[in-house]
Design a protein around this motif. Structure first.
Motif, short mmCIF file in Angstrom:
data_model
loop_
_atom_site.label_atom_id
_atom_site.label_comp_id
_atom_site.label_asym_id
_atom_site.label_seq_id
_atom_site.Cartn_x
_atom_site.Cartn_y
_atom_site.Cartn_z
N UNK A 45 36.83 -52.08 -36.27
CA UNK A 45 38.12 -52.06 -36.54
C UNK A 45 37.97 -51.74 -38.10
N UNK A 46 38.94 -50.81 -38.26
CA UNK A 46 39.40 -50.11 -39.93
C UNK A 46 40.32 -51.05 -40.76
N UNK A 47 39.94 -51.20 -41.84
CA UNK A 47 40.88 -51.79 -42.75
C UNK A 47 41.41 -51.16 -43.84
N UNK A 48 42.27 -50.99 -44.18
CA UNK A 48 43.15 -50.21 -45.50
C UNK A 48 43.18 -51.40 -46.27
N UNK A 49 42.33 -51.38 -47.68
CA UNK A 49 42.45 -52.36 -48.66
C UNK A 49 43.08 -51.65 -49.93
N UNK A 50 43.75 -52.35 -50.54
CA UNK A 50 44.64 -52.32 -51.80
C UNK A 50 44.30 -53.37 -52.65
N UNK A 121 56.17 -46.16 -35.24
CA UNK A 121 55.08 -46.88 -34.92
C UNK A 121 54.49 -47.69 -36.30
N UNK A 122 54.08 -48.77 -35.91
CA UNK A 122 53.54 -49.49 -37.27
C UNK A 122 52.48 -48.63 -38.16
N UNK A 189 46.73 -50.16 -37.58
CA UNK A 189 47.37 -49.92 -36.36
C UNK A 189 47.04 -48.79 -35.73
N UNK A 190 46.45 -47.87 -36.34
CA UNK A 190 46.01 -46.66 -35.69
C UNK A 190 45.61 -46.59 -34.38
N UNK A 191 46.16 -46.22 -33.12
CA UNK A 191 45.58 -46.14 -31.85
C UNK A 191 45.57 -44.88 -31.24
N UNK A 192 45.93 -43.82 -32.05
CA UNK A 192 46.09 -42.43 -31.44
C UNK A 192 44.95 -41.63 -32.04
N UNK A 193 44.28 -41.89 -32.78
CA UNK A 193 43.21 -41.04 -33.58
C UNK A 193 41.86 -41.42 -33.06
N UNK A 195 40.00 -43.73 -34.30
CA UNK A 195 39.23 -44.48 -35.38
C UNK A 195 38.86 -45.96 -34.99
N UNK A 196 39.68 -46.66 -34.22
CA UNK A 196 39.62 -48.14 -33.96
C UNK A 196 38.97 -48.31 -32.43
N UNK A 197 38.51 -47.33 -32.12
CA UNK A 197 37.90 -47.52 -30.40
C UNK A 197 38.67 -47.51 -29.38
N UNK A 198 39.12 -48.67 -28.74
CA UNK A 198 39.82 -48.87 -27.62
C UNK A 198 41.30 -49.47 -28.04
N UNK A 199 41.29 -49.71 -29.49
CA UNK A 199 42.59 -49.96 -30.11
C UNK A 199 42.33 -51.25 -31.08
#
Length: 208
Positions: A45-50, A121-122, A189-193, A195-199
């Protein structure tokens, strides 16, 4: 996000574990000298951190200024992430993952998903807005995130490749706050590219 950044981080720092549901975002208060550990609960899982300065959230962690300060695409353990005012805000304190992280790719946003044919999309940009709003804060722009566990290798030609995250269940990256700050994590929430494997799956933030 609309409007200027506003608000000042007040009150007790967050302590303990904050769960970040798949596809959502959460914010924590981190006092100077404390550590925040970002955990990939299920792996892949990818996390966007700010991160934003507590006394003036208009000041934020800047990937571009950090690359200038470190002369690296991503800091090594012991090196700092700096703000758009070139002040250290977080230090990379530890990393149990394979070490693939990114500071080149922008946060996903509504326009990105419209272009992918998924309007409504989220997005990480929306998650940032919601998480900050929960603390009474807002930001005029969506900063370039620190994309933990995101695997974007740069080929010799300069082309970027988008690969699935290789982090394993329980892998973690730990940051130490150099100043009082608010840290926001979006379990992307990327589930189209791909990067998060199966979702998308959950993540966690532990303030130590």
């Amino acid at each position: 996000m609309d409007g200027p950044a506003h608000g000042v981080l007040t009150g007790m720092v967050t302590m303990g574990r904050t769960m970040v549901p798949a596809g959502e975002g959460r914010a924590v208060r981190v006092g100077a000298g404390r550590r925040v550990r970002v955990v990939d609960v299920e792996g892949g899982q990818v996390g966007d951190l700010f991160a934003f300065a507590a006394d003036d959230p208009r000041e934020h962690l800047s990937a571009a200024h950090t690359r200038s300060a470190t002369s690296r695409l991503f800091p090594q353990v012991g090196e700092s992430f700096v703000t758009d005012r070139r002040r250290p805000i977080l230090t990379l304190a530890g990393d149990t993952s394979p070490g693939s992280h990114d500071m080149l790719i922008a946060a996903c946003d509504p326009a990105r998903y419209e272009g992918l044919g998924a309007p409504g999309h989220a997005s990480c940009a929306g998650n940032l807005e919601s998480a900050l709003a929960g603390m009474g804060l807002s930001a005029a722009v969506v900063p370039q995130p620190v994309n933990v566990f995101m695997r974007i290798p740069v080929e010799a030609s300069g082309r970027l490749r988008w690969l699935s995250a290789e982090s394993r269940p329980g892998d973690a990256i730990t940051f130490e706050a150099v100043m009082d700050c608010v840290v926001v994590l979006s379990a992307c929430p990327q589930d189209l590219a791909g990067i998060n494997g199966d979702g998308p799956t959950p993540m966690a933030m532990d303030v130590l």
